[in-house]
Write a protein that holds these residues in place. Structure first.
Motif, PDB file in Angstrom:
ATOM      1  N   PRO A   8       0.757  -1.315   0.166  1.00 14.64           N
ATOM      2  CA  PRO A   8       0.055  -0.048   0.184  1.00 14.64           C
ATOM      3  C   PRO A   8       0.873   1.384  -0.054  1.00 14.64           C
ATOM      4  N   ARG A   9       0.467   2.104  -0.797  1.00 13.82           N
ATOM      5  CA  ARG A   9       1.299   3.396  -0.793  1.00 13.82           C
ATOM      6  C   ARG A   9       0.871   4.586   0.000  1.00 13.82           C
ATOM      7  N   SER A  10       0.708   4.041   1.408  1.00 15.34           N
ATOM      8  CA  SER A  10       0.010   4.991   2.317  1.00 15.34           C
ATOM      9  C   SER A  10       0.873   6.412   2.280  1.00 15.34           C
ATOM     10  N   GLU A  11       2.130   6.296   2.101  1.00 16.81           N
ATOM     11  CA  GLU A  11       2.874   7.664   2.020  1.00 16.81           C
ATOM     12  C   GLU A  11       2.205   8.707   0.849  1.00 16.81           C
ATOM     13  N   ALA A  12       1.672   7.871  -0.046  1.00 19.28           N
ATOM     14  CA  ALA A  12       1.383   9.099  -1.167  1.00 19.28           C
ATOM     15  C   ALA A  12      -0.042   9.140  -0.970  1.00 19.28           C
ATOM     16  N   ALA A  13      -0.871   8.537  -0.456  1.00 23.59           N
ATOM     17  CA  ALA A  13      -2.258   8.907  -0.069  1.00 23.59           C
ATOM     18  C   ALA A  13      -2.522   9.746   1.159  1.00 23.59           C
ATOM     19  N   PRO A  14      -3.246  10.808   0.994  1.00 26.50           N
ATOM     20  CA  PRO A  14      -3.335  11.655   2.377  1.00 26.50           C
ATOM     21  C   PRO A  14      -4.327  10.571   3.192  1.00 26.50           C
ATOM     22  N   PRO A  15      -4.544  11.063   4.522  1.00 27.61           N
ATOM     23  CA  PRO A  15      -5.482  10.489   5.488  1.00 27.61           C
ATOM     24  C   PRO A  15      -6.895  10.533   4.678  1.00 27.61           C
ATOM     25  N   PRO A  16      -7.617   9.099   4.806  1.00 29.63           N
ATOM     26  CA  PRO A  16      -8.676   9.243   4.118  1.00 29.63           C
ATOM     27  C   PRO A  16      -9.630  10.252   4.087  1.00 29.63           C
ATOM     28  N   ALA A  17      -9.950  10.813   5.452  1.00 34.09           N
ATOM     29  CA  ALA A  17     -10.955  11.909   5.693  1.00 34.09           C
ATOM     30  C   ALA A  17     -10.621  13.184   4.630  1.00 34.09           C
ATOM     31  N   ALA A  18      -9.249  13.288   4.151  1.00 30.15           N
ATOM     32  CA  ALA A  18      -9.009  14.472   3.434  1.00 30.15           C
ATOM     33  C   ALA A  18      -9.576  14.334   2.092  1.00 30.15           C
ATOM     34  N   GLN A  23     -18.057  19.175   3.950  1.00 25.78           N
ATOM     35  CA  GLN A  23     -19.454  19.393   4.656  1.00 25.78           C
ATOM     36  C   GLN A  23     -19.888  18.237   5.530  1.00 25.78           C
ATOM     37  N   THR A  24     -19.329  16.964   5.136  1.00 28.79           N
ATOM     38  CA  THR A  24     -19.777  15.716   5.596  1.00 28.79           C
ATOM     39  C   THR A  24     -18.544  15.147   6.382  1.00 28.79           C
ATOM     40  N   PRO A  25     -19.121  14.581   7.691  1.00 32.32           N
ATOM     41  CA  PRO A  25     -18.174  13.690   8.324  1.00 32.32           C
ATOM     42  C   PRO A  25     -17.647  12.481   7.604  1.00 32.32           C
ATOM     43  N   PRO A  26     -16.241  12.096   7.881  1.00 36.37           N
ATOM     44  CA  PRO A  26     -15.924  10.839   7.313  1.00 36.37           C
ATOM     45  C   PRO A  26     -16.557   9.574   7.829  1.00 36.37           C
ATOM     46  N   SER A  27     -17.057   8.718   6.825  1.00 41.51           N
ATOM     47  CA  SER A  27     -17.854   7.496   7.541  1.00 41.51           C
ATOM     48  C   SER A  27     -16.866   6.606   8.468  1.00 41.51           C
ATOM     49  N   ALA A  28     -17.170   5.518   9.175  1.00 44.15           N
ATOM     50  CA  ALA A  28     -16.559   4.919   9.966  1.00 44.15           C
ATOM     51  C   ALA A  28     -15.549   3.926   8.962  1.00 44.15           C
ATOM     52  N   TYR A  29     -16.349   3.452   8.152  1.00 42.98           N
ATOM     53  CA  TYR A  29     -15.463   2.577   6.987  1.00 42.98           C
ATOM     54  C   TYR A  29     -14.528   3.243   6.247  1.00 42.98           C
ATOM     55  N   LEU A  30     -14.781   4.474   5.876  1.00 40.49           N
ATOM     56  CA  LEU A  30     -13.570   5.405   5.124  1.00 40.49           C
ATOM     57  C   LEU A  30     -12.497   5.699   6.146  1.00 40.49           C
ATOM     58  N   ALA A  31     -12.847   5.695   7.468  1.00 44.54           N
ATOM     59  CA  ALA A  31     -11.715   6.126   8.414  1.00 44.54           C
ATOM     60  C   ALA A  31     -10.685   5.156   8.268  1.00 44.54           C
ATOM     61  N   GLN A  32     -11.132   3.975   7.892  1.00 44.82           N
ATOM     62  CA  GLN A  32      -9.955   2.988   7.820  1.00 44.82           C
ATOM     63  C   GLN A  32      -9.215   3.239   6.460  1.00 44.82           C
ATOM     64  N   ASP A  33      -8.076   2.706   6.429  1.00 46.01           N
ATOM     65  CA  ASP A  33      -7.154   2.957   5.199  1.00 46.01           C
ATOM     66  C   ASP A  33      -7.905   2.144   4.146  1.00 46.01           C
ATOM     67  N   VAL A  34      -9.131   2.154   3.649  1.00 47.47           N
ATOM     68  CA  VAL A  34      -9.690   1.028   2.766  1.00 47.47           C
ATOM     69  C   VAL A  34      -8.853   1.030   1.356  1.00 47.47           C
ATOM     70  N   PHE A  35      -8.594   2.347   0.906  1.00 52.31           N
ATOM     71  CA  PHE A  35      -8.128   2.230  -0.526  1.00 52.31           C
ATOM     72  C   PHE A  35      -6.638   1.662  -0.804  1.00 52.31           C
ATOM     73  N   ALA A  36      -5.935   1.913   0.406  1.00 48.64           N
ATOM     74  CA  ALA A  36      -4.419   1.165   0.358  1.00 48.64           C
ATOM     75  C   ALA A  36      -4.799  -0.511   0.483  1.00 48.64           C
ATOM     76  N   THR A  37      -5.824  -0.870   1.302  1.00 47.51           N
ATOM     77  CA  THR A  37      -5.976  -2.200   1.424  1.00 47.51           C
ATOM     78  C   THR A  37      -6.564  -2.982   0.165  1.00 47.51           C
ATOM     79  N   LEU A  38      -7.424  -2.113  -0.300  1.00 51.11           N
ATOM     80  CA  LEU A  38      -8.060  -2.754  -1.751  1.00 51.11           C
ATOM     81  C   LEU A  38      -6.872  -2.839  -2.817  1.00 51.11           C
ATOM     82  N   LEU A  39      -5.907  -2.093  -2.502  1.00 50.24           N
ATOM     83  CA  LEU A  39      -4.869  -2.293  -3.654  1.00 50.24           C
ATOM     84  C   LEU A  39      -4.388  -3.761  -3.750  1.00 50.24           C
ATOM     85  N   SER A  40      -4.395  -4.434  -2.769  1.00 48.98           N
ATOM     86  CA  SER A  40      -3.603  -5.788  -2.466  1.00 48.98           C
ATOM     87  C   SER A  40      -4.392  -6.811  -3.301  1.00 48.98           C
ATOM     88  N   ARG A  41      -5.593  -6.417  -3.929  1.00 45.73           N
ATOM     89  CA  ARG A  41      -6.591  -7.291  -4.601  1.00 45.73           C
ATOM     90  C   ARG A  41      -5.884  -7.406  -6.299  1.00 45.73           C
TER      91      ARG A  41
END
Ligand code: NAD
Length: 543
Positions: A8-18, A23-41
């Motif tokens: 996962p390129r977590s250094e390239a991706a900003p925190p998911p909330a960004a 105007q909307t709060p981050p959802s609990a699901y997106l608060a995890q680093d889901v985009f980085a995790t999905l890359l492994s698929r």
């Protein structure tokens, strides 16, 4: 590196909330680093890869990076899918169905996770994104339950009655290559794959470079539901690289996207004599007859024109209204269009979202500006809305549109509709048909018998009466495809799964051969067969 993928390129991706709109709060699901995790698929071969930035159309914020596949990655994905195919095809329909029914249940349970991702990748309003959930669930259930029946061996009349026992069998084609666009990233990635996989094929998926995470989430869910990883590997990157690499290796191409790219796919398929199924563009007309229920028609027009901000292949871009009704229709319609709530929100509060890319915004602006410069009349919208986000464009209604304007005949694929009055039904049909496309159409009338009669004169793969698109689209037991330059073959129904198979006829000849046998003379055989033909001609039940 294997299909476990890149780190996962977590250094390239900003925190998911960004990545979320302010105007909307981050959802609990997106608060995890889901985009980085999905890359492994993603399936990746050894070696360095360029990376593609995936940005949210709502804010331009970075969601993550995906690797740009090279030919070696595609070769690896196809060879894994090919190796997995015999064992997958050897499973019973019931075993395969269990996976897709479990997927159906998980999808409904966990819909909020993917709704967030779809919205962030496409900019769609949540209500429009929810249609993806519904459609994907409906199609998964349909083929899980029906595939076995649609593909079961069928007894056919034999060459010689009673003496030849004949069956028509359906064999999977092998490995299917899927290339899908960004506009409905969940259902276009999954709903054609379900019948292909239920038929015993394996497949390789290439999502659009803008919406890889929705597709990866869905494939991940399929794996959680029990799908073996190599049955449906994913490669990410550019169509121009992956398309030809897939085309050289797969046994069938399933493409959804523009007519321009569809023609390239068809040429590749022709070169290798493999089959292809193409779901392409549209310039969909809506015909409002003089006896239409006006309120219901306006509701339908709003949904049909502005679903996914007009970025649905089946959305309406032309409305033909009977002249006796045109003024009342326009005043109600325009008033409703002006009131549509547009904005970025990860909930159901908005009625229309933003366009998905700068390319879409540029086309929409060009079509609207060009029409206005040449004398079209603007009744609603017509402006970009950078105050809401970089790619928002107001829902727009034009009249006095003429053939020399791009918006007249070219697919805009945005929230722009042209309204034309007509005098006779024959004129409405002629104008609805005056296009190179033939995807979707609708007729609005209280006289449904007449609606159906007119529908049969419209050259479009689906025609809805008193509904914009959902009646035909949701009727998944019946095919849905395009006529003319809107496509080749169809999805849904029997056709939507038979196309992923090859027919095979198996016949058992009993007791006597069909040709002359033992020391029978050819002359005797000819006389005998001639007599038999005459008998068969008389006895209808025999053949
Ligand atoms: P597009 O043809 O540019 O891209 C679609 C897919 O093809 C993407 O994954 C892209 O990466 C890939 N691609 C691009 N060039 C390629 C090439 N040379 N070889 C192989 N693949 C290549 O389409 P788009 O403009 O991004 O998508 C919108 C279009 O899709 C519209 O015309 C819309 O009407 C159509 N569409 C049709 C349906 C349908 O069911 N009929 C559904 C959705 C969208």
């Amino acid at each position: 590196m294997g299909s476990s993928g890149i780190s996962p390129r977590s250094e390239a991706a900003p925190p998911p909330a960004a990545a979320l709109p302010n105007q909307t709060p981050p959802s609990a699901y997106l608060a995890q680093d889901v985009f980085a995790t999905l890359l492994s698929r993603i399936t990746l071969a050894e070696g360095p890869h360029d990376e593609i930035a995936v940005r949210s159309p709502w804010t331009g914020a970075l969601l993550g990076h995906t690797p740009a596949a090279r030919e070696a990655d595609v070769a690896l994905a196809v060879s894994r899918a090919r190796a997995a195919q015999p064992a997958w095809a050897a499973r019973s329909f019931a075993e395969r169905a269990k996976i897709f029914l479990r997927f159906h249940d998980l999808l409904l349970q966990r819909q909020d996770e993917v709704l967030d991702i779809i919205q962030l990748e496409t900019g769609m309003a949540r209500g429009h994104a929810f249609e993806e959930i519904l459609d994907t669930a409906i199609v998964s259930r349909y083929y899980a339950r029906r595939a076995g029946k649609l593909l079961r061996p069928r007894r056919r009349k034999g060459a010689l009655p009673l003496l030849t026992l004949t069956w028509e069998l359906r064999a999977p084609v092998g490995v299917v290559g899927f290339i899908v666009p960004w506009n409905y990233p969940l259902n276009l990635a999954i709903t054609d794959a379900v019948p292909a996989l239920m038929a015993g094929n394996t497949a390789v998926l290439k999502p659009d470079r803008q919406t890889p995470f929705t597709a990866l989430w869905a494939v991940d869910l399929l794996r959680e539901a029990g799908l073996p990883p190599d049955v449906f590997p994913v490669v990410t990157g550019d169509g121009a690289t992956i398309g030809p690499a897939l085309g050289d290796r797969v046994d069938y191409f399933m493409f959804t996207g523009s007519t321009r790219t569809g023609k390239l796919i068809a040429r590749q398929a022709a070169d290798r004599l493999i089959g292809c199924s193409l779901e392409l563009g549209g310039k969909n007309p809506m015909i409002v007859l003089r006896d239409a229920d006006l309120e219901r028609t306006v509701d339908g027009a709003i949904r049909g024109c502005f679903v996914a901000a007009g970025q649905a292949c089946i959305s309406i871009e032309r409305i033909y209204v009977h002249e006796s009704l045109a003024e009342r229709f326009l005043s109600l319609f325009v008033e409703r269009v002006r009131r549509l709530k547009m904005g970025a929100a990860l909930d159901y509060s908005m009625e229309i979202g933003s366009l998905a890319s700068e390319r879409q915004l540029a086309t929409v602006e060009e079509h609207v500006r060009g029409a206005l410069e040449k004398g079209a009349t603007l009744l609603a919208g017509g402006r970009p809305r950078p105050d809401l986000g970089p790619l928002f464009f107001e829902p727009t209604v034009l009249t006095n549109v003429r053939p020399d304007m791009k918006v007249y005949a070219e697919e805009t694929f945005g929230p722009v509709v042209s309204v034309y009055p007509f005098a006779t039904e024959a004129e409405a049909i002629e104008r609805a048909n005056a296009t190179r496309y033939g995807l979707n159409a609708s007729v609005w009338t209280r006289n449904t018998g007449k609606g159906v009669r007119l529908a049969r004169k419209i050259r479009a793969g689906s025609v809805n009466i008193n509904e914009a698109y959902a009646a035909t689209w949701g009727s998944v037991d019946s095919p849905s495809g395009g006529m003319k330059e809107s496509g080749l073959r169809a999805r849904h129904g029997a056709e939507g799964i038979l196309k992923f198979t090859e027919s095979q006829t198996v016949a058992v000849q009993r007791l006597i051969p069909i040709a002359p046998f033992h020391d029978m003379s050819a002359a005797f055989y000819a006389r005998w067969m001639t007599r038999l033909m005459k008998i068969l001609r008389r006895i209808r039940v025999l053949g």
